[in-house]
Design a protein around this motif. Structure first.
Motif, short mmCIF file in Angstrom:
data_model
loop_
_atom_site.label_atom_id
_atom_site.label_comp_id
_atom_site.label_asym_id
_atom_site.label_seq_id
_atom_site.Cartn_x
_atom_site.Cartn_y
_atom_site.Cartn_z
N LYS A 158 0.44 9.63 -5.71
CA LYS A 158 0.89 11.01 -5.50
C LYS A 158 1.80 11.47 -6.63
CE LYS A 158 3.18 14.00 -2.10
NZ LYS A 158 3.82 14.05 -0.76
N THR A 184 1.79 1.98 -3.55
CA THR A 184 0.64 2.42 -4.34
C THR A 184 0.28 3.86 -4.03
OG1 THR A 184 -0.22 0.16 -4.41
CG2 THR A 184 -1.78 1.92 -4.90
N ALA A 185 0.32 4.23 -2.75
CA ALA A 185 0.03 5.61 -2.36
C ALA A 185 1.07 6.57 -2.94
CB ALA A 185 -0.01 5.72 -0.84
N GLU A 208 -5.57 2.62 1.61
CA GLU A 208 -5.62 4.04 1.95
C GLU A 208 -4.78 4.83 0.94
OE1 GLU A 208 -4.58 6.98 5.72
OE2 GLU A 208 -4.82 4.82 6.02
N LEU A 209 -5.45 5.72 0.22
CA LEU A 209 -4.80 6.50 -0.83
C LEU A 209 -5.08 7.98 -0.63
CD1 LEU A 209 -5.59 4.25 -3.94
CD2 LEU A 209 -3.44 4.39 -2.67
N PRO A 210 -4.24 8.85 -1.19
CA PRO A 210 -4.43 10.28 -1.00
C PRO A 210 -5.47 10.89 -1.93
CG PRO A 210 -2.44 9.89 -2.27
CD PRO A 210 -2.96 8.55 -1.86
N PRO A 223 0.80 -1.23 0.00
CA PRO A 223 0.00 0.00 0.00
C PRO A 223 0.83 1.28 0.00
CG PRO A 223 -0.99 -1.61 1.45
CD PRO A 223 0.31 -2.19 1.01
#
Length: 372
Positions: free
Chosen positions: A58, A53-54, A75-77, A50
């Motif tokens: 970004k 990926t985040a 959980e992503l921005p 994760p």
């Protein structure tokens, strides 16, 4: 689905959309939905950690992410839209649409030749993963070549063995979508057995060569076991002469080609067609021959030869060439000895390769295969 994506970003068209999915109907429908919006697709692998990926989300400046339901919890921005087109009663009309984006005439976006079609991120094996932006003109040049060369059209059935984060997946999807052919997706068990090819009447196979070794180990490559294949394409790994001979015996009516090309050159830039009967001496290292640097599809290429045993270096100028590698996508970098993109004929004089201290031609990392 396109309308649901627009609603996720407040009714405006997103510029860049992450696609967090494996080889599923949601992934394919999502890919087309993003293209319909005129946006850029950024494939994300659900199996990656994760934090990576985040960081990719970004670096790529994503506006939102479309995810398979089973992978939507990361959980992503940016906002994440979960979608499952195979769910009973699934209807994109049920998605939230607070600004009425679904009913507007401008729901379809517009992308020009110089707009970015997709961004693929490198593995990061030599450092931080970098994004490679591929423009629509790059993809169009590539498709003009492969659809004609491999005779892809209505009635053809293409395998789809690559995850979307692997650039080779673009061949299967875009070649089929642009020609009216069918994409057939094998599961993990099918990848190792030619019965998938026979059962699904596959006409065009594309995979890494190691699939041959795995199928052979399971005694699944009997001679003549894949009679429907017309084309067998391999890329991404060295193809040995032993692997090629085994596959050719199992698919006797298939033409086999070994491809090479970095992501920046839109999948593959050179190809070697295995002759029906060996016409040249086999390489000492047991791999399918790779020699020469010959122009392919709407491109100009030149070979700079060096005295043995130094390898040749190859410079490209083509509309299939990505002009930059970036992370974030605004940082330029050189890519593989390329010259400025062009759609015209090659110049009469090839570009001069930069000299090295030894006086030999430099090795750029573009190791070409001979084109048939």
């Amino acid at each position: 689905m396109a309308a649901a994506l627009a609603a996720t970003t407040g009714g405006r068209h997103p510029r860049r959309v992450g696609l967090l999915a494996l080889r599923t109907l949601t992934a394919y429908a999502g890919y087309l939905a993003v293209q319909r919006l005129g946006a850029t697709v950024v494939p994300l692998h659900p199996g990656f950690p994760p934090p990576r990926t985040a960081a990719t989300a970004k670096a790529a400046a994503l506006d939102c992410v479309l995810a398979d339901p089973g992978h939507a919890g990361v959980e992503l921005p940016v906002p994440v839209l979960a979608a499952d087109v195979t769910a009973p009663g699934h209807d994109p009309e049920d998605a939230p649409d607070p600004d009425g984006a679904r009913d507007r005439e401008d729901a379809r976006g517009h992308a020009g030749p110089d707009d970015i079609c997709y961004i693929l991120f490198t593995s990061g094996s030599t450092g931080t993963p970098k994004g490679v932006p591929i423009r629509h003109r790059n993809v169009s040049a590539y498709l003009d070549h492969v659809t004609a060369r491999y005779g892809i059209g209505v009635g053809d059935r293409l395998s789809q063995t690559f995850d979307l984060t692997f650039d080779l997946s673009v061949f299967d999807l875009f070649a089929a979508w642009s020609s009216g052919a069918t994409v057939v997706v094998p599961d993990r068990a099918d990848l190792l057995a030619p019965r998938f090819v026979a059962r699904e009447r596959i006409t065009h196979w594309f995979s890494v060569p190691s699939v041959i070794s795995l199928a052979r180990r399971l005694r699944g490559l009997a001679p003549g076991s894949m009679p429907t294949l017309r084309w067998s394409l391999f890329c991404g790994e060295p193809l040995t002469t032993d692997q090629a001979a085994t596959w050719q015996a199992a698919a006797p009516d298939s033409v086999l080609e070994n491809l090479y090309g970095p992501t920046e050159l839109t999948l593959s830039c050179t190809q070697y067609r295995l002759p029906a009967t060996p016409a040249d001496p086999l390489p000492a290292n047991g791999t399918v021959r790779s020699a020469g640097c010959t122009p392919v599809w709407n491109s100009s290429s030149w070979t700079t030869t060096a005295a043995p045993p130094t390898r040749a270096s190859c410079a490209y100028g083509a509309s299939s060439v990505s002009r930059a590698i970036s992370t974030p996508p605004t940082t330029p970098a050189a890519s593989c000895g390329t010259s400025p993109a062009t759609t015209g004929p090659p110049p009469s004089t090839p570009p001069t390769a930069p000299a090295t201290g030894s006086g030999t031609a430099p090795a750029t990392g573009c190791v070409p295969l001979r084109a048939a």
